[in-house]
Scaffold this motif. Structure first.
Motif, PDB file in Angstrom:
ATOM      1  N   LEU A   1      40.129  38.391  45.038  1.00  0.00           N
ATOM      2  CA  LEU A   1      39.081  39.327  44.624  1.00  0.00           C
ATOM      3  C   LEU A   1      38.428  39.951  45.851  1.00  0.00           C
ATOM      4  N   GLN A   2      38.176  39.117  46.876  1.00  0.00           N
ATOM      5  CA  GLN A   2      37.524  39.593  48.098  1.00  0.00           C
ATOM      6  C   GLN A   2      37.811  38.612  49.238  1.00  0.00           C
ATOM      7  N   ILE A   3      37.948  39.159  50.459  1.00  0.00           N
ATOM      8  CA  ILE A   3      38.093  38.315  51.645  1.00  0.00           C
ATOM      9  C   ILE A   3      36.941  38.634  52.589  1.00  0.00           C
ATOM     10  N   VAL A   4      36.156  37.618  52.912  1.00  0.00           N
ATOM     11  CA  VAL A   4      35.071  37.771  53.878  1.00  0.00           C
ATOM     12  C   VAL A   4      35.574  37.228  55.214  1.00  0.00           C
ATOM     13  N   ILE A   5      35.572  38.075  56.234  1.00  0.00           N
ATOM     14  CA  ILE A   5      36.075  37.702  57.557  1.00  0.00           C
ATOM     15  C   ILE A   5      34.890  37.595  58.503  1.00  0.00           C
ATOM     16  N   LEU A   6      34.699  36.392  59.048  1.00  0.00           N
ATOM     17  CA  LEU A   6      33.530  36.119  59.892  1.00  0.00           C
ATOM     18  C   LEU A   6      33.998  35.776  61.302  1.00  0.00           C
ATOM     19  N   ASP A   7      33.353  36.383  62.289  1.00  0.00           N
ATOM     20  CA  ASP A   7      33.662  36.091  63.690  1.00  0.00           C
ATOM     21  C   ASP A   7      32.468  36.519  64.542  1.00  0.00           C
ATOM     22  N   GLN A   8      32.329  35.885  65.706  1.00  0.00           N
ATOM     23  CA  GLN A   8      31.219  36.248  66.595  1.00  0.00           C
ATOM     24  C   GLN A   8      31.649  37.219  67.692  1.00  0.00           C
TER      25      GLN A   8
ATOM     26  N   GLU B   1      43.751  49.382  57.080  1.00  0.00           N
ATOM     27  CA  GLU B   1      44.925  50.253  57.072  1.00  0.00           C
ATOM     28  C   GLU B   1      46.111  49.578  56.385  1.00  0.00           C
ATOM     29  N   THR B   2      46.299  48.275  56.657  1.00  0.00           N
ATOM     30  CA  THR B   2      47.469  47.569  56.133  1.00  0.00           C
ATOM     31  C   THR B   2      47.302  47.174  54.672  1.00  0.00           C
ATOM     32  N   TYR B   3      46.079  46.796  54.288  1.00  0.00           N
ATOM     33  CA  TYR B   3      45.831  46.336  52.914  1.00  0.00           C
ATOM     34  C   TYR B   3      44.687  47.150  52.299  1.00  0.00           C
ATOM     35  N   PRO B   4      44.915  48.437  52.059  1.00  0.00           N
ATOM     36  CA  PRO B   4      43.813  49.290  51.570  1.00  0.00           C
ATOM     37  C   PRO B   4      43.312  48.890  50.180  1.00  0.00           C
ATOM     38  N   HIS B   5      44.105  48.141  49.427  1.00  0.00           N
ATOM     39  CA  HIS B   5      43.715  47.766  48.068  1.00  0.00           C
ATOM     40  C   HIS B   5      42.865  46.501  48.035  1.00  0.00           C
ATOM     41  N   ILE B   6      42.726  45.819  49.184  1.00  0.00           N
ATOM     42  CA  ILE B   6      41.968  44.564  49.226  1.00  0.00           C
ATOM     43  C   ILE B   6      40.506  44.850  49.572  1.00  0.00           C
ATOM     44  N   ASN B   7      39.596  44.152  48.904  1.00  0.00           N
ATOM     45  CA  ASN B   7      38.163  44.288  49.164  1.00  0.00           C
ATOM     46  C   ASN B   7      37.785  43.356  50.322  1.00  0.00           C
ATOM     47  N   PHE B   8      37.576  43.929  51.499  1.00  0.00           N
ATOM     48  CA  PHE B   8      37.221  43.149  52.683  1.00  0.00           C
ATOM     49  C   PHE B   8      35.729  43.270  52.969  1.00  0.00           C
ATOM     50  N   LYS B   9      35.178  42.206  53.544  1.00  0.00           N
ATOM     51  CA  LYS B   9      33.817  42.245  54.084  1.00  0.00           C
ATOM     52  C   LYS B   9      33.880  41.611  55.471  1.00  0.00           C
ATOM     53  N   PHE B  10      33.411  42.335  56.484  1.00  0.00           N
ATOM     54  CA  PHE B  10      33.480  41.855  57.868  1.00  0.00           C
ATOM     55  C   PHE B  10      32.071  41.495  58.336  1.00  0.00           C
ATOM     56  N   VAL B  11      31.919  40.231  58.739  1.00  0.00           N
ATOM     57  CA  VAL B  11      30.596  39.694  59.087  1.00  0.00           C
ATOM     58  C   VAL B  11      30.605  39.261  60.547  1.00  0.00           C
ATOM     59  N   LEU B  12      29.688  39.815  61.328  1.00  0.00           N
ATOM     60  CA  LEU B  12      29.506  39.421  62.726  1.00  0.00           C
ATOM     61  C   LEU B  12      28.434  38.335  62.753  1.00  0.00           C
TER      62      LEU B  12
ATOM     63  N   HIS C   1      44.339  31.381  44.919  1.00  0.00           N
ATOM     64  CA  HIS C   1      43.658  32.492  45.603  1.00  0.00           C
ATOM     65  C   HIS C   1      43.493  33.740  44.732  1.00  0.00           C
ATOM     66  N   PHE C   2      44.254  33.845  43.666  1.00  0.00           N
ATOM     67  CA  PHE C   2      44.251  35.048  42.839  1.00  0.00           C
ATOM     68  C   PHE C   2      42.862  35.324  42.251  1.00  0.00           C
ATOM     69  N   GLN C   3      42.356  36.526  42.563  1.00  0.00           N
ATOM     70  CA  GLN C   3      41.048  36.980  42.070  1.00  0.00           C
ATOM     71  C   GLN C   3      39.912  36.022  42.444  1.00  0.00           C
ATOM     72  N   LYS C   4      40.040  35.396  43.624  1.00  0.00           N
ATOM     73  CA  LYS C   4      39.002  34.514  44.151  1.00  0.00           C
ATOM     74  C   LYS C   4      38.406  35.142  45.423  1.00  0.00           C
ATOM     75  N   THR C   5      37.198  34.713  45.765  1.00  0.00           N
ATOM     76  CA  THR C   5      36.559  35.172  47.000  1.00  0.00           C
ATOM     77  C   THR C   5      36.813  34.128  48.085  1.00  0.00           C
ATOM     78  N   ILE C   6      37.361  34.580  49.193  1.00  0.00           N
ATOM     79  CA  ILE C   6      37.806  33.691  50.265  1.00  0.00           C
ATOM     80  C   ILE C   6      37.023  33.993  51.540  1.00  0.00           C
ATOM     81  N   LEU C   7      36.579  32.934  52.238  1.00  0.00           N
ATOM     82  CA  LEU C   7      35.936  33.088  53.547  1.00  0.00           C
ATOM     83  C   LEU C   7      36.894  32.572  54.624  1.00  0.00           C
TER      84      LEU C   7
END
Length: 644
Positions: A331-338, A352-363, A303-309
């Motif tokens: 590297l980045q976590i993309v979180i998808l939910d409807q 708030e909990t992981y401010p250093h992580i690059n998140f992307k939230f997808v509806l 998982h290190f420096q990888k993009t995860i969905l």
């Protein structure tokens, strides 16, 4: 005898000590009067000491007049330094210094007057040793008076506080138990009064720990039979107990209506917020097992420096997967939910909990291929964790078309896109309800399993497709424990579908750890199953939860049976009848060798059931599911006629 004598002594104190801690402050003139009496006593003691040393006072003036003059000078300095203005029960070192300064000023003044008189008239009025004795005794007596008053009021306050504190024993007499007891005793804000330690053994000992008695297991259990015992609870260190030991002690405590408190880790004990870490034990603590650990270094590498969905990332399982992946420095976590609101809440928590992580939230809806493909095209996903699903058996039974569109079509879309865009690993979260399913939800998940497996050996595919299958998750959205907890909080009744129904349970963290481990160790095409331990009878679970809440089952909180819901079965399974298991590198994780299907066959059948789902033709949907999953036999459902 040991228990009763201690209790009688405390009862006597509580009944006979007047509540002096509620007194208002005494007028300042009374304090000054007491101080004058103390310095007068100091003069008398100093005088007697001088006489005992066979030394004669000067007789320039009568001694009474000299002593009154000393008192007058001392009162002047007391007024100057305001020694009588402090509240005695709250005396500090500042008050002690004021006393010393006032008395030192008195001694210096007496010395100056004494020598001034000597230079003028050739005589001394006061013996210099007498001045020294007086200074020492007056400081000592004034300080001791304040110390005694402070100690007395603290004792009264402590006795009053002890009366409202929860009187508890600590289970165990080892180093960990002693360390926890020390932390509690040193924190006055904790609402606990430790009565003693419970030994795991029956050998009596006469020693004490931290001034507290050690009682044997048999003596403690025997004492609980006394109706007038004053024990309100027991603090346990869960990590030091085997499951059998924990069950034994919990049963004893619950039978005797004792509160059971769980000790936090030693790290939390040292924190200033320790009061927030000592909590009553929950049913999850009694069902929990030792966590499974595999090669964490390998997991991090994956998982290190990888993009995860993570699909379904706003749900119970998906959110915990996100938490665990966030610790692996992706590297980045993309979180998808409807689900809009849960996704928004998840975003607030994660940022708030992981401010250093690059998140992307997808509806997005996973059944919408045109919405998903741009996401795969934009991000170079290394791992896809597929946790999105409809999981509530009765709802999916009523709406099989929706279950198929999400659980089958949604999975199909994600799996095909993962293969098309070269995702390294696709990990699907499945359920034990997919084994010999008796409902549409379980059948739809089994179809999804078959489709995902079929892609593994498809020509041109490089993605490793992995499935994890486990039972019920403690505390997940809509699961039985939060449901029971709400019913108990309302005063009941607690509703159970059948008195004999049993389920496997695991914690959310444990389940997600399995998912991450499977995603790392899988070679592709496997269905991983987990050693879930022994199944739990839901009736026993409900009774324990009621007792842990301080109530009696069927007396304070009623238990009623509502009958099995459509598609529900009494016993869940992790393996199908004709499945075989293969061991893995970890004894608790196995590979289920379920029958599989060729891609062309399962692809054609899934397209057919998806077409009927879009038309909402329920009977045809279920009929096709039964043709795909031969072991699917409906139970307590309108679709039972299709099995004939």
């Amino acid at each position: 005898m040991l228990f009763s004598n201690a209790r009688k002594g405390k009862d006597y104190i509580n009944k006979n000590v007047f509540n002096l801690s509620d007194f208002r402050y005494l007028p300042r003139w009374i304090i000054l009067f007491i101080d004058i009496c103390i310095i007068a006593l100091s003069i008398v003691v100093s005088h007697l000491l001088i006489l005992g040393l066979d030394v004669r006072h000067y007789h320039v003036y009568p001694l009474v007049l000299v002593f009154l003059s000393i008192i007058g000078i001392n009162v002047f300095f007391m007024y100057l330094f305001r020694t009588y203005l402090g509240v005695i029960r709250h005396s500090t070192f500042i008050d002690l210094f004021k006393i010393i300064f006032a008395n030192f000023g008195t001694a210096i003044t007496l010395g100056v007057l004494n020598y001034a008189y000597y230079f003028l008239f050739g005589k001394k009025i006061i013996l210099i040793p007498f001045i020294g004795f007086y200074f020492a005794f007056s400081c000592l007596f004034l300080f001791v008076f304040r110390l005694l008053v402070k100690t007395f009021f603290n004792a009264i306050k402590e006795n009053k506080r002890s009366a409202v504190r929860k009187k508890i024993y600590i289970l165990g007499d080892d180093d960990t138990s002693v360390a926890i007891a020390q932390a509690i005793l040193s924190n006055p804000n904790l609402p606990f009064d430790i009565l003693g330690f419970i030994s795991y053994h029956n050998k009596k000992v006469s020693i004490k720990l931290l001034g507290k008695n050690i009682v044997t297991k048999s003596d403690f259990i025997h004492h609980l039979k006394d109706e007038d015992h004053d024990i309100s609870g027991v603090l346990i260190i869960k990590e030091t107990l085997q499951k059998e030991e924990l069950d034994f002690w919990v049963n004893i405590f619950l039978e005797n209506n004792l509160k059971i408190y769980k000790a936090p880790s030693m790290q939390k004990l040292r924190s200033n917020e320790m009061i927030n870490h000592i909590k009553t034990i929950q049913i999850e603590d009694l069902l929990n097992r030792r966590p499974i650990k595999l090669d964490n270094l390998e997991i991090k590498k994956r998982h290190f420096q990888k993009t995860i969905l993570v699909t379904g990332g706003a749900g119970s399982i998906g959110k915990e997967i996100v938490r665990q992946v966030a610790l692996l420095e992706p590297l980045q976590i993309v979180i998808l939910d409807q689900s809009e609101t849960p996704l928004y809440d998840t975003e607030l928590e994660m940022r708030e909990t992981y401010p250093h992580i690059n998140f992307k939230f997808v509806l997005a809806d996973i059944s919408n291929l045109s919405r998903l493909e741009p996401i795969f095209a934009r991000y170079n996903f290394s791992m896809v964790y597929h946790a999105a699903a409809y999981k509530h058996v009765p709802l999916v039974e009523e709406n099989p078309h929706e279950g198929v569109l999400v659980n089958v079509l949604g999975t199909k879309n994600l799996a095909l896109l993962s293969s098309k865009y070269g995702v390294n690993r696709f990990v699907m979260v499945s359920t034990d309800k997919a084994v010999n399913p008796t409902n549409v939800m379980g059948a739809s998940k089994r179809v999804a399993e078959l489709f995902v497996q079929s892609l593994q050996n498809l020509e041109g595919n490089s993605t490793k497709f992995i499935t994890t299958r486990f039972g019920n998750v403690l505390g997940s959205n809509g699961s039985v424990i939060p449901h029971f907890r709400k019913q108990i909080a309302k005063g009941g009744p607690v509703t159970i579908t059948h008195p004999d129904i049993v389920r496997y349970f695991m914690t959310i963290a444990e389940a997600c750890e399995l998912v991450l481990n499977a995603g790392t160790m899988g070679k592709g095409g496997e269905i991983y199953v987990f050693d879930m331990g022994e199944p739990v009878k839901i009736l026993d679970l409900a009774k324990r939860m009621i007792k842990l809440s301080g109530f009696e089952p069927d007396i304070d909180i009623k238990i009623i049976y509502t009958g099995l819901r459509p598609g529900e079965k009494l016993y869940e399974e992790l393996l199908s009848d004709d499945a075989k298991t293969l061991p893995t590198s970890h004894e608790k994780i196995m590979i289920s060798k379920d029958p599989s299907m060729a891609f062309e066959e399962i692809d054609e059948l899934t397209e057919l059931v998806i077409d009927y789902s879009k038309k909402e033709e329920k009977q045809e949907i279920v009929r096709i599911l039964k043709s795909i999953v031969k072991e699917f036999k409906s139970n307590n459902s309108i679709y039972e006629s299709l099995d004939k």
